[in-house]
Design an enzyme around this catalytic site. Structure first.
Site, PDB file in Angstrom:
ATOM      1  N   SER A  39       0.821  -1.215   0.000  1.00  0.00           N
ATOM      2  CA  SER A  39       0.000   0.000   0.000  1.00  0.00           C
ATOM      3  C   SER A  39       0.852   1.260   0.000  1.00  0.00           C
ATOM      4  O   SER A  39       0.363   2.353  -0.281  1.00  0.00           O
ATOM      5  CB  SER A  39      -0.913   0.014   1.227  1.00  0.00           C
ATOM      6  OG  SER A  39      -1.810  -1.070   1.173  1.00  0.00           O
ATOM      7  N   CYS A  40       2.118   1.103   0.340  1.00  0.00           N
ATOM      8  CA  CYS A  40       3.028   2.248   0.354  1.00  0.00           C
ATOM      9  C   CYS A  40       3.172   2.856  -1.031  1.00  0.00           C
ATOM     10  O   CYS A  40       2.987   2.186  -2.043  1.00  0.00           O
ATOM     11  CB  CYS A  40       4.422   1.823   0.811  1.00  0.00           C
ATOM     12  SG  CYS A  40       4.542   1.449   2.551  1.00  0.00           S
ATOM     13  N   VAL A  41       3.526   4.127  -1.047  1.00  0.00           N
ATOM     14  CA  VAL A  41       3.794   4.834  -2.300  1.00  0.00           C
ATOM     15  C   VAL A  41       5.255   5.250  -2.314  1.00  0.00           C
ATOM     16  O   VAL A  41       5.803   5.656  -1.286  1.00  0.00           O
ATOM     17  CB  VAL A  41       2.883   6.070  -2.438  1.00  0.00           C
ATOM     18  CG1 VAL A  41       3.325   6.958  -3.594  1.00  0.00           C
ATOM     19  CG2 VAL A  41       1.427   5.639  -2.632  1.00  0.00           C
ATOM     20  N   GLY A 105       0.812   2.029  -3.767  1.00  0.00           N
ATOM     21  CA  GLY A 105      -0.552   2.412  -3.405  1.00  0.00           C
ATOM     22  C   GLY A 105      -1.582   1.323  -3.660  1.00  0.00           C
ATOM     23  O   GLY A 105      -2.752   1.613  -3.928  1.00  0.00           O
ATOM     24  N   GLN A 169       2.146  -3.600   5.456  1.00  0.00           N
ATOM     25  CA  GLN A 169       2.950  -2.468   5.886  1.00  0.00           C
ATOM     26  C   GLN A 169       2.127  -1.613   6.836  1.00  0.00           C
ATOM     27  O   GLN A 169       0.983  -1.300   6.551  1.00  0.00           O
ATOM     28  CB  GLN A 169       3.405  -1.667   4.659  1.00  0.00           C
ATOM     29  CG  GLN A 169       4.427  -2.442   3.839  1.00  0.00           C
ATOM     30  CD  GLN A 169       4.629  -1.874   2.448  1.00  0.00           C
ATOM     31  OE1 GLN A 169       3.693  -1.481   1.770  1.00  0.00           O
ATOM     32  NE2 GLN A 169       5.874  -1.829   2.007  1.00  0.00           N
TER      33      GLN A 169
END
Lengths: 185, 123
Positions: A39-41, A105, A169
């Site tokens: 999900s991190c960018v 994302g 995460q």
């Protein structure tokens, strides 16, 4: 530079992993930044004139649609973006020349607040407000990604990890050192 | 009721300007904004403020240049100037202090701590 150029030059680059909460920039031709995103960018910035690039990696807590906008730590996201921009400027980049690419994302599953999408939206709106051109994005969806970035050439290779579970995460909380402390002289 | 404290914020990032505007007006301060040191000096030539809050890394004229310019003018000798920056090095902090800054705040800022600092240096 949309082509996916091979990332191999005469020598194998030194790989540096960009962890969540980090922002790094370099013009060193022997370096490669790499990271794995659920999900991190990750934002990749590149100045084609100064031949300097940088990457950050973040996951801000809770999308703003989730009733309590206080939990979406935009201050911290902004800080990590500004840190990345400043790292490139310190190496001779100009903000007006910076080109950006966004990755990551992903949203984990139905029924959960789409935190990946919220982080993607934050990153896009930051670039728009700051007039930094977004030249490529590979955002959202359901799969993890591995990103390789050559900061001195601005080349990115983003691979979708179809067969691997999305890494879990945790949203980023500000470190204690980033508490906006005030020192009066 | 006494007049609201008037603050000039100087930052080249529109996102940061929006956050500062929101945080400071919510605490009842009167906020004006400039995009860099040059614009700040132009605005200050014809306007009065109680306090300047400035970023360091900016095009045209950075925060150090702005502080040096203000301290070089009799009108601004005693004007409180807070630096608000992502920079955390002692060397940059010392440079700001030597240039005449009143205080140093690291981003990401905390709205409450910022407001407390504003009240302390402007009271």
């Amino acid at each position: 530079m949309e082509r996916r150029a091979p990332l191999r030059s005469s020598a194998e680059p030194t790989k540096i992993t960009i962890m969540q909460g980090q922002a790094r920039a370099s013009g060193d031709t022997s370096l490669e930044y790499t990271t794995i995103l659920g999900s991190c960018v990750a934002t990749c910035l590149f100045d084609p004139v100064a031949k300097v690039g940088g990457m950050n990696h973040f996951l801000l807590a809770e999308p703003p649609s989730n009733r309590d906008p206080e939990h979406f730590d935009e201050h911290y996201g902004l800080f990590l973006m500004e840190l990345l921009v400043n790292e490139t400027l310190a190496l001779g980049a100009k903000k007006s020349r910076l080109k950006a690419r966004l990755y990551g994302g992903a949203n984990i599953r139905d029924g959960l607040a789409p935190i990946g999408s919220a982080n993607a939206a934050f990153a896009r709106s930051f670039l728009l407000r700051e007039s930094i051109e977004l030249t490529q994005e590979d955002l959202e969806g359901r799969h993890a990604r591995r990103v390789h970035f050559l900061p001195s050439r601005g080349l990115v290779r983003c691979r979708t990890l179809n067969d691997e579970p999305l890494p879990m995460q945790q949203p980023l909380r500000r470190p204690k050192s980033a508490g906006g402390d005030v020192e009066l002289f | 009721m006494h007049k609201a404290t008037r603050i000039l914020t100087v930052d080249d990032s529109p996102s940061m300007r929006a956050l500062l505007m929101q945080a400071l007006t919510a605490h009842g301060f009167d906020v004006e904004q400039a995009e860099d040191g040059v614009e700040a000096l132009e605005w200050l030539a014809t306007n009065e403020v109680d306090l300047v809050i400035t970023d360091i890394n900016m095009p045209r004229m950075d925060g150090f240049g702005l502080i040096e310019n203000l301290r070089g003018s009799a009108r601004h000798t005693d004007r409180p100037i807070l630096v608000l920056t992502t920079e955390s090095s002692d060397e940059k902090k010392k440079r700001a202090r030597d240039a005449g800054a009143t205080g140093w705040i690291v981003k990401p800022f905390d709205a409450e701590k910022l407001a407390t600092a504003v009240r302390r240096v402007t009271h």
